[in-house]
Design a protein around this motif. Structure first.
Motif, PDB file in Angstrom:
ATOM      1  N   LEU A 168      78.304   8.300-110.464  1.00 11.17           N
ATOM      2  CA  LEU A 168      78.607   7.427-111.364  1.00 11.17           C
ATOM      3  C   LEU A 168      77.678   6.195-111.705  1.00 11.17           C
ATOM      4  CD1 LEU A 168      82.256   6.534-109.915  1.00 11.17           C
ATOM      5  CD2 LEU A 168      81.727   8.137-111.931  1.00 11.17           C
ATOM      6  N   MET A 169      76.910   6.136-110.675  1.00  8.24           N
ATOM      7  CA  MET A 169      75.748   4.963-110.940  1.00  8.24           C
ATOM      8  C   MET A 169      74.666   5.680-111.972  1.00  8.24           C
ATOM      9  SD  MET A 169      73.272   3.366-107.912  1.00  8.24           S
ATOM     10  CE  MET A 169      74.746   2.746-107.125  1.00  8.24           C
ATOM     11  N   THR A 170      74.553   6.988-111.686  1.00  7.73           N
ATOM     12  CA  THR A 170      73.435   7.522-112.448  1.00  7.73           C
ATOM     13  C   THR A 170      74.036   7.340-114.108  1.00  7.73           C
ATOM     14  OG1 THR A 170      72.926   9.205-110.980  1.00  7.73           O
ATOM     15  CG2 THR A 170      72.522   9.799-113.104  1.00  7.73           C
ATOM     16  N   VAL A 171      75.411   7.553-114.241  1.00  5.33           N
ATOM     17  CA  VAL A 171      75.715   7.468-115.637  1.00  5.33           C
ATOM     18  C   VAL A 171      75.637   6.124-116.187  1.00  5.33           C
ATOM     19  CG1 VAL A 171      78.047   7.758-116.971  1.00  5.33           C
ATOM     20  CG2 VAL A 171      77.384   9.674-115.322  1.00  5.33           C
TER      21      VAL A 171
ATOM     22  N   ARG B   3      80.359  26.861-112.278  1.00  2.00           N
ATOM     23  CA  ARG B   3      80.538  26.935-113.706  1.00  2.00           C
ATOM     24  C   ARG B   3      80.396  25.642-114.650  1.00  2.00           C
ATOM     25  NH1 ARG B   3      81.844  31.898-115.963  1.00  2.00           N
ATOM     26  NH2 ARG B   3      80.938  30.788-117.791  1.00  2.00           N
ATOM     27  N   PRO B   4      79.309  25.024-114.418  1.00  2.00           N
ATOM     28  CA  PRO B   4      79.091  23.708-115.265  1.00  2.00           C
ATOM     29  C   PRO B   4      79.239  23.715-116.589  1.00  2.00           C
ATOM     30  CG  PRO B   4      77.090  24.418-114.043  1.00  2.00           C
ATOM     31  CD  PRO B   4      77.859  25.270-113.494  1.00  2.00           C
ATOM     32  N   ASP B   5      78.699  25.123-117.113  1.00  2.00           N
ATOM     33  CA  ASP B   5      78.872  25.261-118.620  1.00  2.00           C
ATOM     34  C   ASP B   5      80.338  25.253-118.937  1.00  2.00           C
ATOM     35  OD1 ASP B   5      79.093  27.776-116.920  1.00  2.00           O
ATOM     36  OD2 ASP B   5      79.315  28.991-118.870  1.00  2.00           O
ATOM     37  N   LEU B   6      81.325  25.748-118.140  1.00  2.00           N
ATOM     38  CA  LEU B   6      82.722  25.624-118.782  1.00  2.00           C
ATOM     39  C   LEU B   6      83.163  24.407-118.420  1.00  2.00           C
ATOM     40  CD1 LEU B   6      84.187  28.975-116.986  1.00  2.00           C
ATOM     41  CD2 LEU B   6      83.119  28.601-119.203  1.00  2.00           C
ATOM     42  N   LEU B   7      82.549  23.335-117.800  1.00  2.00           N
ATOM     43  CA  LEU B   7      82.979  22.052-117.374  1.00  2.00           C
ATOM     44  C   LEU B   7      82.670  21.244-118.605  1.00  2.00           C
ATOM     45  CD1 LEU B   7      83.811  19.858-115.290  1.00  2.00           C
ATOM     46  CD2 LEU B   7      81.320  19.556-114.789  1.00  2.00           C
TER      47      LEU B   7
ATOM     48  N   GLY C 259      69.800  12.246-117.894  1.00  2.00           N
ATOM     49  CA  GLY C 259      71.173  11.725-117.370  1.00  2.00           C
ATOM     50  C   GLY C 259      71.858  12.749-117.016  1.00  2.00           C
ATOM     51  N   ASP C 260      72.321  13.844-118.144  1.00  2.00           N
ATOM     52  CA  ASP C 260      72.984  14.917-117.807  1.00  2.00           C
ATOM     53  C   ASP C 260      72.416  15.917-116.480  1.00  2.00           C
ATOM     54  OD1 ASP C 260      74.899  14.649-119.639  1.00  2.00           O
ATOM     55  OD2 ASP C 260      74.032  15.976-120.968  1.00  2.00           O
ATOM     56  N   VAL C 261      71.107  15.975-116.459  1.00  2.00           N
ATOM     57  CA  VAL C 261      70.618  16.621-115.223  1.00  2.00           C
ATOM     58  C   VAL C 261      70.714  15.941-113.985  1.00  2.00           C
ATOM     59  CG1 VAL C 261      68.432  17.675-114.531  1.00  2.00           C
ATOM     60  CG2 VAL C 261      68.845  17.839-116.843  1.00  2.00           C
ATOM     61  N   ALA C 262      70.353  14.632-113.972  1.00  2.00           N
ATOM     62  CA  ALA C 262      70.587  13.979-112.622  1.00  2.00           C
ATOM     63  C   ALA C 262      72.050  13.779-112.343  1.00  2.00           C
ATOM     64  CB  ALA C 262      70.194  12.349-112.985  1.00  2.00           C
ATOM     65  N   ALA C 263      72.985  13.842-113.162  1.00  2.00           N
ATOM     66  CA  ALA C 263      74.517  13.831-112.739  1.00  2.00           C
ATOM     67  C   ALA C 263      74.852  15.127-112.392  1.00  2.00           C
ATOM     68  CB  ALA C 263      75.380  13.544-114.124  1.00  2.00           C
TER      69      ALA C 263
ATOM     70  N   GLU D 120      69.382  20.632 -96.531  1.00  2.00           N
ATOM     71  CA  GLU D 120      68.181  19.921 -97.193  1.00  2.00           C
ATOM     72  C   GLU D 120      67.597  21.144 -97.899  1.00  2.00           C
ATOM     73  OE1 GLU D 120      66.090  18.598 -93.934  1.00  2.00           O
ATOM     74  OE2 GLU D 120      67.234  16.747 -93.797  1.00  2.00           O
ATOM     75  N   TRP D 121      67.680  22.351 -97.573  1.00  2.00           N
ATOM     76  CA  TRP D 121      67.101  23.640 -98.303  1.00  2.00           C
ATOM     77  C   TRP D 121      67.679  23.436 -99.811  1.00  2.00           C
ATOM     78  CZ3 TRP D 121      69.226  28.061-100.620  1.00  2.00           C
ATOM     79  CH2 TRP D 121      68.322  28.832-101.054  1.00  2.00           C
ATOM     80  N   LEU D 122      69.125  23.601 -99.787  1.00  2.00           N
ATOM     81  CA  LEU D 122      69.949  23.648-100.798  1.00  2.00           C
ATOM     82  C   LEU D 122      69.582  22.519-101.848  1.00  2.00           C
ATOM     83  CD1 LEU D 122      71.974  25.413-102.363  1.00  2.00           C
ATOM     84  CD2 LEU D 122      73.637  24.101-101.164  1.00  2.00           C
ATOM     85  N   HIS D 123      69.584  21.220-101.080  1.00  2.00           N
ATOM     86  CA  HIS D 123      69.301  20.176-102.264  1.00  2.00           C
ATOM     87  C   HIS D 123      67.826  20.075-102.425  1.00  2.00           C
ATOM     88  CE1 HIS D 123      69.774  16.123-103.633  1.00  2.00           C
ATOM     89  NE2 HIS D 123      68.722  15.623-102.790  1.00  2.00           N
ATOM     90  N   GLY D 124      67.135  20.702-101.984  1.00  3.84           N
ATOM     91  CA  GLY D 124      65.637  20.958-102.637  1.00  3.84           C
ATOM     92  C   GLY D 124      65.672  21.757-103.571  1.00  3.84           C
ATOM     93  N   GLN D 125      66.500  22.959-103.424  1.00  5.24           N
ATOM     94  CA  GLN D 125      66.477  23.899-104.605  1.00  5.24           C
ATOM     95  C   GLN D 125      67.167  23.168-105.908  1.00  5.24           C
ATOM     96  OE1 GLN D 125      65.099  26.957-104.110  1.00  5.24           O
ATOM     97  NE2 GLN D 125      64.461  26.106-102.467  1.00  5.24           N
ATOM     98  N   GLU D 126      68.191  22.401-105.698  1.00  7.31           N
ATOM     99  CA  GLU D 126      68.799  21.564-106.658  1.00  7.31           C
ATOM    100  C   GLU D 126      67.731  20.632-107.313  1.00  7.31           C
ATOM    101  OE1 GLU D 126      71.966  21.506-108.110  1.00  7.31           O
ATOM    102  OE2 GLU D 126      73.332  22.803-106.503  1.00  7.31           O
ATOM    103  N   LYS D 127      67.110  19.999-106.564  1.00  3.74           N
ATOM    104  CA  LYS D 127      66.066  19.217-107.238  1.00  3.74           C
ATOM    105  C   LYS D 127      65.079  19.800-108.019  1.00  3.74           C
ATOM    106  CE  LYS D 127      64.698  15.693-104.737  1.00  3.74           C
ATOM    107  NZ  LYS D 127      64.338  14.854-103.577  1.00  3.74           N
TER     108      LYS D 127
END
Length: 367
Positions: free
Chosen positions: A343-346, A80-84, A321-325, A14-21
């Motif tokens: 997929l639902m977000t997209v 590495r989402p930038d390389l993605l 949408g990019d950020v949420a995905a 939950e801590w990690l998810h909080g950081q992501e959000k």
């Protein structure tokens, strides 16, 4: 995969998810303030995703040091989402799903495509891209480093007229040369009555090029350009306008120093080339004319062209949408949650963009 029934591990998740959000909200707010609307969104977003990967690596390190094992992912899509963004998912030789399942240690070569020029395709391993920092070989031959791209992207938020690369007339031919003199290629150029040439000098490639750099700076100055050289330590300074940086200094800090130097040299902080960050430039949105201009007496912005407003909103919706995905994909990669959420977000984002596109079409078709 983590045992989510363990209260302590669940707390770590939950801590990690909080950081992501929290970081996702920062990215969304950045988009509201400074999102480019002139076609450079992919490069702008790539720089943002590079920051996301660095934050994720930091979070994983913190959790590992706290004793949490088995928490995290070593995948390309997570760290590495930038390389993605450069992975060529449409290439027939790239196996389906590698973008998500591929790991940073993979040494098998796959195909990539350049964000600066979609016609640039090349093949190398994920490990080479992550460890060696390899990029587009064609852009690389032109001297466009990742570091230079980061600084350009950050600086262009303050200076929408900035271009990369730029060209400037060479006043004198190289000594001993019998060829017709060519124009200089400069890393970044700010056109205007007092043009500014910005050069990035990496410590490795410019370690033995002091005289060449001095000659180029002198020739540019003679043709009426202000010259700013960003010199990476341990390179010495060459001109009074040099800006010294370190290899790991944030690109935003360097860009801010360059911006302040430009304002000092030109003395025109209010000129058009120094537009407020995030303000859409009508010359960048040349898809409509003055027939869509509306009056505004209160200066609230209601007088902006409706098409421009909608196009800007479309780019912002793509970004949201990019950020949420990214957040949804992280939940899948780290915690093994179904990918349906991403997929639902997209799908929701596509629906919203279709509605906006229809509104733009209606405005353009108006007599």
């Amino acid at each position: 995969m983590l045992h989510q029934d363990d209260p302590e591990r669940r707390a770590a998740m939950e801590w990690l998810h909080g950081q992501e959000k929290a970081l996702a909200e920062v990215f969304v707010q950045e988009g509201m303030r400074e999102l480019p609307v002139d076609g450079s969104y992919l490069l702008w977003r790539q720089a943002q995703r590079r920051r996301l990967g660095k934050f994720r690596q930091g979070w994983m390190t913190m959790l590992a040091e706290a004793g949490w094992t088995g928490l995290g992912s070593r995948s390309l899509a997570y760290l590495r989402p930038d390389l993605l963004a450069e992975y060529d998912g449409e290439h027939e030789e790239n196996a389906p799903g590698v973008a998500v399942t591929g790991r940073l240690t993979d040494v098998e070569s796959v195909w990539w495509r350049c964000l600066r020029d979609d016609s640039h395709r090349w093949k190398t391993s994920i490990n080479n891209r992550h460890v060696a920092g390899t990029g587009c070989p064609r852009c690389g031959r032109k001297g466009v480093s990742r570091r230079e791209q980061e600084i350009f992207t950050a600086l262009r938020r303050r200076l929408p007229a900035l271009v990369s690369p730029g060209t400037a007339v060479r006043r004198t031919a190289p000594e001993g040369s019998k060829r017709r003199q060519r124009s200089w290629r400069v890393d970044m150029l700010l056109p205007g009555p007092s043009p500014v040439a910005v050069e990035y000098d990496g410590a490795y490639w410019h370690r033995d090029a002091a005289q060449r750099d001095l000659d180029k700076a002198a020739d540019l100055a003679a043709s009426g350009h202000h010259v700013i050289r960003i010199r990476e330590l341990p390179l010495p300074t060459l001109t009074p306008n040099d800006i010294v940086c370190t290899a790991d200094q944030p690109a935003e800090e360097i860009a801010e120093a360059v911006y302040e130097t430009i304002v000092r040299l030109t003395g025109l902080p209010g000129c058009e080339t120094l537009a407020e960050p995030g303000a859409p430039d009508a010359t960048q949105l040349g898809l409509f004319d003055d027939t869509h201009e509306t009056a505004s007496a209160d200066g609230s912005g209601a007088g902006r062209r409706p098409v421009a407003v909608l196009l800007t909103q479309m780019v912002r919706e793509v970004h949201r949408g990019d950020v949420a995905a990214d957040v949804a994909l992280a939940q899948h990669l780290v915690w093994g949650l179904p990918l349906d959420a991403a997929l639902m977000t997209v799908q929701q984002q596509v629906g919203g963009l279709r509605a906006l596109a229809s509104a733009v079409d209606l405005l353009i078709d108006q007599p």
